[in-house]
Scaffold this motif. Structure first.
Motif, mmCIF file in Angstrom:
data_model
loop_
_atom_site.group_PDB
_atom_site.id
_atom_site.type_symbol
_atom_site.label_atom_id
_atom_site.label_comp_id
_atom_site.label_asym_id
_atom_site.label_seq_id
_atom_site.Cartn_x
_atom_site.Cartn_y
_atom_site.Cartn_z
ATOM 1 N N GLY A 175 0.873 -1.071 0.030
ATOM 2 C CA GLY A 175 0.017 -0.011 0.017
ATOM 3 C C GLY A 175 0.914 1.219 0.023
ATOM 4 O O GLY A 175 2.054 1.159 -0.320
ATOM 5 N N ALA A 176 0.225 2.308 -0.025
ATOM 6 C CA ALA A 176 0.825 3.764 0.245
ATOM 7 C C ALA A 176 2.003 3.712 1.128
ATOM 8 O O ALA A 176 1.909 3.316 2.061
ATOM 9 C CB ALA A 176 -0.285 4.767 0.521
ATOM 10 N N GLY A 177 3.192 4.261 0.725
ATOM 11 C CA GLY A 177 4.231 4.164 1.602
ATOM 12 C C GLY A 177 5.022 3.113 1.616
ATOM 13 O O GLY A 177 6.253 3.012 2.269
ATOM 14 N N ASP A 178 4.716 1.839 1.135
ATOM 15 C CA ASP A 178 5.806 0.810 0.875
ATOM 16 C C ASP A 178 6.574 0.960 -0.256
ATOM 17 O O ASP A 178 6.403 1.658 -1.409
ATOM 18 C CB ASP A 178 4.570 -0.443 0.549
ATOM 19 C CG ASP A 178 3.913 -1.135 1.978
ATOM 20 O OD1 ASP A 178 4.417 -0.516 3.014
ATOM 21 O OD2 ASP A 178 3.023 -1.606 1.593
ATOM 22 N N ILE A 179 7.752 0.312 -0.004
ATOM 23 C CA ILE A 179 8.996 0.375 -0.998
ATOM 24 C C ILE A 179 9.153 -0.588 -2.163
ATOM 25 O O ILE A 179 8.758 -1.816 -1.522
ATOM 26 C CB ILE A 179 10.346 0.426 -0.171
ATOM 27 C CG1 ILE A 179 10.068 1.411 0.775
ATOM 28 C CG2 ILE A 179 11.445 0.720 -1.189
ATOM 29 C CD1 ILE A 179 10.334 2.856 0.604
#
Length: 222
Positions: A175-179
């Motif tokens: 999700g958002a923020g994952d690398i």
């Protein structure tokens, strides 16, 4: 060499961290069929050498440079990972040329559903974004995907994920923020290097040899 067509999702069984390096153990099944010590398996797009195989597990060493360049350092026990064995010479080339040598990472900005597909937008450094071309190819965590849109203003690009890809890879589990690991299409990097490289002509080189320029490449079908 890989194609970016993920064969299965594995699970991190353990990570033994050294001072700068690590040894990871991955639980898998399909990618172990026919594999042996010394073979290459891409883990989230990173080409790793198998150092042991036992009971549905394989281990691989991860050197310091790989940890710096990729997201493997953020994995933990239980993390799901994309897995692909090196391509057979007589295999189908369903994706694109993927070396397993990561250029860097990106961060997921957003996900948005559009009917049966999901748009994933990723932010990355400009030195990576410059090789990303709309309708070109990019490997995200080792998955060969087609670039749907590029935005230079905010250093982002987007891909559209079909249901099969979403079910068979880890991309929609993030999700958002994952690398994510990113590998650019190798052709663009080679062309840039050839255009930028300057070499003093040797005495025995024909001075009539044409210089490699963008016009020269276009005239010859590139």
């Amino acid at each position: 060499m890989f194609t970016g067509i993920i064969e299965e999702m594995g699970t991190i069984s353990s990570i033994a961290e050294g001072s700068l390096s690590a040894v990871i153990t991955v639980q898998a099944s399909k990618v172990l069929e026919g594999s042996q010590v010394g073979d290459s398996i891409a883990v989230n797009g990173v080409c790793l050498t198998v150092t042991s195989i036992h009971g549905g597990l394989f281990t691989a060493d991860v050197m310091a440079e790989t940890l710096r360049r990729s997201s493997l350092g953020s994995l933990s026990k239980g993390s799901r990972v994309n897995l692909e064995r090196a391509m057979h010479v007589n295999g189908r080339f369903g994706g694109h040329i993927v070396s397993g040598h990561i250029d860097g990472t990106g961060t997921i900005v957003s996900k948005a559903r559009e009917d049966n597909a999901v748009w994933v937008t990723i932010n990355t450094d400009k030195h990576i974004l410059k090789y990303i071309v709309e309708k070109g190819s990019v490997a995200i965590d080792g998955t060969s995907l087609t670039v749907a849109a590029v935005s230079d203003s905010d250093s982002t690009f987007s891909v559209s994920i079909i249901p099969h890809t979403g079910e068979e890879t880890i991309i929609l589990k993030k999700g958002a923020g994952d690398i994510v690991n990113l590998e650019n299409d190798v052709i663009g990097k080679y062309v840039e290097r050839l255009l930028a490289f300057k070499e003093e002509p040797a005495n025995n080189i024909n001075k009539n040899t044409p210089e490699i320029t963008m016009d020269f490449l276009m005239e010859n079908g590139f």
